[in-house]
Design a protein around this motif. Structure first.
Motif, PDB file in Angstrom:
ATOM      1  N   GLY A 216       0.830  -1.196   0.000  1.00  0.00           N
ATOM      2  CA  GLY A 216       0.000   0.000   0.000  1.00  0.00           C
ATOM      3  C   GLY A 216       0.865   1.246   0.000  1.00  0.00           C
ATOM      4  N   SER A 217       0.434   2.251  -0.717  1.00  0.00           N
ATOM      5  CA  SER A 217       1.109   3.543  -0.785  1.00  0.00           C
ATOM      6  C   SER A 217       2.552   3.359  -1.256  1.00  0.00           C
ATOM      7  CB  SER A 217       1.024   4.255   0.561  1.00  0.00           C
ATOM      8  OG  SER A 217       1.445   5.591   0.463  1.00  0.00           O
ATOM      9  N   ALA A 218       3.522   3.690  -0.420  1.00  0.00           N
ATOM     10  CA  ALA A 218       4.923   3.506  -0.827  1.00  0.00           C
ATOM     11  C   ALA A 218       5.238   2.029  -1.036  1.00  0.00           C
ATOM     12  CB  ALA A 218       5.865   4.114   0.208  1.00  0.00           C
ATOM     13  N   GLY A 219       4.561   1.157  -0.298  1.00  0.00           N
ATOM     14  CA  GLY A 219       4.731  -0.278  -0.501  1.00  0.00           C
ATOM     15  C   GLY A 219       4.220  -0.725  -1.855  1.00  0.00           C
ATOM     16  N   ALA A 220       3.195  -0.035  -2.347  1.00  0.00           N
ATOM     17  CA  ALA A 220       2.694  -0.320  -3.697  1.00  0.00           C
ATOM     18  C   ALA A 220       3.756   0.038  -4.719  1.00  0.00           C
ATOM     19  CB  ALA A 220       1.407   0.463  -3.956  1.00  0.00           C
ATOM     20  N   ARG A 221       4.383   1.192  -4.540  1.00  0.00           N
ATOM     21  CA  ARG A 221       5.448   1.606  -5.462  1.00  0.00           C
ATOM     22  C   ARG A 221       6.637   0.656  -5.355  1.00  0.00           C
ATOM     23  NH1 ARG A 221       7.582   1.925  -9.776  1.00  0.00           N
ATOM     24  NH2 ARG A 221       9.439   3.189  -9.963  1.00  0.00           N
ATOM     25  N   THR A 222       6.914   0.174  -4.159  1.00  0.00           N
ATOM     26  CA  THR A 222       8.002  -0.789  -3.986  1.00  0.00           C
ATOM     27  C   THR A 222       7.684  -2.076  -4.744  1.00  0.00           C
ATOM     28  OG1 THR A 222       8.566   0.152  -1.842  1.00  0.00           O
ATOM     29  CG2 THR A 222       9.344  -2.084  -2.288  1.00  0.00           C
ATOM     30  N   SER A 223       6.445  -2.539  -4.650  1.00  0.00           N
ATOM     31  CA  SER A 223       6.041  -3.740  -5.393  1.00  0.00           C
ATOM     32  C   SER A 223       6.207  -3.522  -6.889  1.00  0.00           C
ATOM     33  CB  SER A 223       4.589  -4.092  -5.076  1.00  0.00           C
ATOM     34  OG  SER A 223       4.451  -4.433  -3.718  1.00  0.00           O
ATOM     35  N   GLN A 224       5.810  -2.348  -7.360  1.00  0.00           N
ATOM     36  CA  GLN A 224       5.986  -2.032  -8.778  1.00  0.00           C
ATOM     37  C   GLN A 224       7.464  -1.997  -9.146  1.00  0.00           C
ATOM     38  OE1 GLN A 224       3.845   1.656  -8.828  1.00  0.00           O
ATOM     39  NE2 GLN A 224       1.943   0.699  -9.510  1.00  0.00           N
ATOM     40  N   GLY A 225       8.280  -1.455  -8.266  1.00  0.00           N
ATOM     41  CA  GLY A 225       9.718  -1.384  -8.521  1.00  0.00           C
ATOM     42  C   GLY A 225      10.355  -2.761  -8.609  1.00  0.00           C
ATOM     43  N   VAL A 226       9.926  -3.672  -7.745  1.00  0.00           N
ATOM     44  CA  VAL A 226      10.438  -5.046  -7.794  1.00  0.00           C
ATOM     45  C   VAL A 226      10.036  -5.685  -9.120  1.00  0.00           C
ATOM     46  CG1 VAL A 226      10.203  -7.349  -6.774  1.00  0.00           C
ATOM     47  CG2 VAL A 226      10.552  -5.362  -5.300  1.00  0.00           C
TER      48      VAL A 226
END
Length: 169
Positions: free
Chosen positions: A23-33
């Protein structure tokens, strides 16, 4: 990436079903991975990705659309609303020098402060305190655009959940 490798290495876990959620920054982290996995054939893509409150468009698009919608919701005049897009665009104007951006952005901040709506629409990280701190503006540091990555994830199931980000909507 290390967590995914660790989990996939556990013999009790079906490595083909390891997925990402955030969620939020974690969502962007998932996208980055996922982006790194797309760019490196040695890295296995997750089985699926679930995000909430995460970006589906660029931060620039999100900020501009949200700023204009919020300005309308809080009742900005047409003249005030006409300052919203330029203020947000100046945050992204990396082609301009910090010395060019700061005075224009500062003029908008002063006017919005004097008219009493600056804190209703903008956050602390939307304005620099000096030309030397323009490069520290949040959106200058995080010019994220997940659209290309998302289009490349055509074979990876992807669920994005959202809700209005403004309490005014």
């Amino acid at each position: 990436m290390a967590v995914m490798e660790f989990v996939r290495a556990d013999p009790r876990i079906d490595a083909t079903r390891v997925s990402l959620q955030g969620g939020s920054a974690g969502a962007r982290t998932s996208q980055g991975v996922a982006e790194r996995a797309l760019d490196d054939p040695e890295i296995e893509l997750p089985a699926f990705i679930i995000i909430w409150f995460g970006p589906g468009t660029s931060i620039r698009t999100q900020q501009t659309e949200s700023g204009l919608a919020l300005g309308e919701q809080i009742g900005l005049t047409d003249a005030q609303q006409a300052l919203v897009s330029p203020a947000l665009e100046l945050n992204y104007a990396v082609e301009l020098s910090d010395e060019q951006v700061f005075p224009e952005l500062e003029a908008i901040r002063i006017q919005a402060s004097e008219e009493g709506w600056v804190n209703r629409l903008f956050g602390d990280t939307d304005f620099a305190s000096s030309a030397e701190t323009v490069d520290q503006l949040w959106v200058r540091r995080f010019q994220l655009n997940p659209e290309e990555t998302l289009s490349r994830l055509s074979d990876t199931p992807y669920l994005a959940l959202s809700r209005p980000i403004s309490p005014y909507l």
